[in-house]
Motif scaffolding. Structure first.
Motif, PDB file in Angstrom:
ATOM      1  N   ILE A   9      15.864  -7.994  -9.883  1.00 20.58           N
ATOM      2  CA  ILE A   9      15.964  -8.205  -8.435  1.00 20.58           C
ATOM      3  C   ILE A   9      16.008  -6.859  -7.707  1.00 20.58           C
ATOM      4  N   ALA A  10      16.750  -5.903  -8.254  1.00 20.45           N
ATOM      5  CA  ALA A  10      16.841  -4.571  -7.649  1.00 20.45           C
ATOM      6  C   ALA A  10      15.476  -3.873  -7.653  1.00 20.45           C
ATOM      7  N   LEU A  11      14.752  -3.988  -8.766  1.00 22.34           N
ATOM      8  CA  LEU A  11      13.421  -3.380  -8.841  1.00 22.34           C
ATOM      9  C   LEU A  11      12.455  -4.023  -7.853  1.00 22.34           C
ATOM     10  N   ILE A  12      12.504  -5.346  -7.724  1.00 15.26           N
ATOM     11  CA  ILE A  12      11.647  -6.050  -6.775  1.00 15.26           C
ATOM     12  C   ILE A  12      11.990  -5.605  -5.351  1.00 15.26           C
ATOM     13  N   ALA A  13      13.268  -5.460  -5.058  1.00 13.88           N
ATOM     14  CA  ALA A  13      13.698  -5.023  -3.724  1.00 13.88           C
ATOM     15  C   ALA A  13      13.212  -3.603  -3.438  1.00 13.88           C
ATOM     16  N   ILE A  14      13.299  -2.729  -4.426  1.00 18.30           N
ATOM     17  CA  ILE A  14      12.844  -1.348  -4.255  1.00 18.30           C
ATOM     18  C   ILE A  14      11.343  -1.304  -4.002  1.00 18.30           C
ATOM     19  N   VAL A  15      10.578  -2.060  -4.781  1.00 17.16           N
ATOM     20  CA  VAL A  15       9.124  -2.103  -4.601  1.00 17.16           C
ATOM     21  C   VAL A  15       8.775  -2.678  -3.231  1.00 17.16           C
ATOM     22  N   ALA A  16       9.473  -3.715  -2.799  1.00 15.43           N
ATOM     23  CA  ALA A  16       9.217  -4.326  -1.495  1.00 15.43           C
ATOM     24  C   ALA A  16       9.524  -3.341  -0.366  1.00 15.43           C
ATOM     25  N   ILE A  17      10.631  -2.645  -0.466  1.00 13.55           N
ATOM     26  CA  ILE A  17      10.991  -1.656   0.554  1.00 13.55           C
ATOM     27  C   ILE A  17       9.960  -0.540   0.586  1.00 13.55           C
ATOM     28  N   TRP A  18       9.538  -0.080  -0.594  1.00 18.95           N
ATOM     29  CA  TRP A  18       8.507   0.954  -0.643  1.00 18.95           C
ATOM     30  C   TRP A  18       7.211   0.441  -0.022  1.00 18.95           C
ATOM     31  N   GLY A  19       6.807  -0.778  -0.332  1.00 13.08           N
ATOM     32  CA  GLY A  19       5.573  -1.359   0.197  1.00 13.08           C
ATOM     33  C   GLY A  19       5.586  -1.435   1.719  1.00 13.08           C
ATOM     34  N   VAL A  20       6.706  -1.891   2.274  1.00 10.94           N
ATOM     35  CA  VAL A  20       6.830  -1.985   3.729  1.00 10.94           C
ATOM     36  C   VAL A  20       6.784  -0.587   4.343  1.00 10.94           C
ATOM     37  N   SER A  21       7.474   0.343   3.736  1.00  7.93           N
ATOM     38  CA  SER A  21       7.489   1.714   4.240  1.00  7.93           C
ATOM     39  C   SER A  21       6.098   2.336   4.178  1.00  7.93           C
ATOM     40  N   ALA A  22       5.400   2.158   3.070  1.00  7.96           N
ATOM     41  CA  ALA A  22       4.041   2.703   2.928  1.00  7.96           C
ATOM     42  C   ALA A  22       3.104   2.069   3.952  1.00  7.96           C
ATOM     43  N   TYR A  23       3.186   0.769   4.128  1.00  5.98           N
ATOM     44  CA  TYR A  23       2.337   0.070   5.098  1.00  5.98           C
ATOM     45  C   TYR A  23       2.594   0.601   6.507  1.00  5.98           C
ATOM     46  N   ASN A  24       3.863   0.708   6.878  1.00  7.14           N
ATOM     47  CA  ASN A  24       4.201   1.213   8.221  1.00  7.14           C
ATOM     48  C   ASN A  24       3.708   2.641   8.424  1.00  7.14           C
ATOM     49  N   GLY A  25       3.794   3.459   7.390  1.00  7.05           N
ATOM     50  CA  GLY A  25       3.289   4.829   7.474  1.00  7.05           C
ATOM     51  C   GLY A  25       1.786   4.861   7.695  1.00  7.05           C
ATOM     52  N   LEU A  26       1.065   3.988   7.000  1.00  9.37           N
ATOM     53  CA  LEU A  26      -0.387   3.927   7.170  1.00  9.37           C
ATOM     54  C   LEU A  26      -0.763   3.428   8.565  1.00  9.37           C
ATOM     55  N   VAL A  27       0.001   2.472   9.084  1.00  9.43           N
ATOM     56  CA  VAL A  27      -0.252   1.980  10.443  1.00  9.43           C
ATOM     57  C   VAL A  27      -0.069   3.113  11.448  1.00  9.43           C
ATOM     58  N   LYS A  28       0.989   3.901  11.280  1.00  9.00           N
ATOM     59  CA  LYS A  28       1.230   5.033  12.183  1.00  9.00           C
ATOM     60  C   LYS A  28       0.091   6.048  12.107  1.00  9.00           C
ATOM     61  N   MET A  29      -0.370   6.323  10.907  1.00 12.81           N
ATOM     62  CA  MET A  29      -1.474   7.274  10.739  1.00 12.81           C
ATOM     63  C   MET A  29      -2.762   6.720  11.351  1.00 12.81           C
TER      64      MET A  29
END
Length: 193
Positions: A9-29
């Motif tokens: 569950i912790a690994l899934i949460a970490i991957v999900a948080i990373w995915g959202v963060s990466a997506y938001n960064g790409l949107v900003k760029m």
């Protein structure tokens, strides 16, 4: 709960948080690229807005240079009719846009060459001011084109590097084209006196 379930569950949460963060960064760029494109278009529009004043000032001194005035007017008209939405930038559309803007630049060069034959015009304060504004605008265009290329490069690098390439591929982030040198820009112009 088992320890292994908590870890999963912790690994899934970490991957999900990373995915959202990466997506938001790409949107900003992506938005930065769109903003940079708007700034480029803004400077080209500034140049297009100066052209009628410059043409009218020169017309007063060189009425018989009708062909050049017509070429400048047509090139300006063609360039101002062409607009590319930042979300639809393709290398082909960018090349077409650059060609239209290059035609405006070439026509302006011919117009400014005419002024050499009219010393009174070169001394005219209104003409001097318009010419200075045009030179400043050409510099601004160059600066904005460079900024656009830098922002597009950062964005293109981000969507092509691992692991963001996974998010970019899943979410439809596409590579953006660059401004490139015009054909023949690698050769020095021939100057004759």
């Amino acid at each position: 709960m088992k320890k292994s379930t908590i870890i999963i569950i912790a690994l899934i949460a970490i991957v999900a948080i990373w995915g959202v963060s990466a997506y938001n960064g790409l949107v900003k760029m992506d938005e930065s690229v769109s903003t940079a494109w708007s700034n480029v278009e803004n400077q080209y529009q500034r140049r297009a807005d100066l052209i009628p004043n410059l043409v009218n000032t020169v017309k007063g001194y060189a009425a018989h240079e009708k062909e050049t005035f017509q070429a400048v007017t047509e090139a300006r008209s063609k360039a101002t009719q062409m607009s590319i939405n930042a979300d639809e930038l393709t290398p082909e559309k960018m090349l077409e846009y650059q060609k239209a803007q290059g035609e405006v630049g070439a026509a302006l060069s011919r117009l400014l060459a005419i002024t050499e034959a009219y010393p009174d015009l070169k001394a005219n304060e209104n003409f001097k001011e318009l010419q200075a504004q045009l030179e400043g605008t050409e510099n601004r265009i160059s600066v904005e084109r460079n900024k656009f290329n830098e922002v597009a490069r950062s964005y293109n690098t981000a969507i092509r590097t691992f692991p963001k390439t996974i998010i970019a591929g899943m979410c439809g982030f596409d590579k953006r084209p660059y401004f490139e040198a015009e054909e023949g820009a690698d050769k020095a112009p021939k100057v004759e006196f």
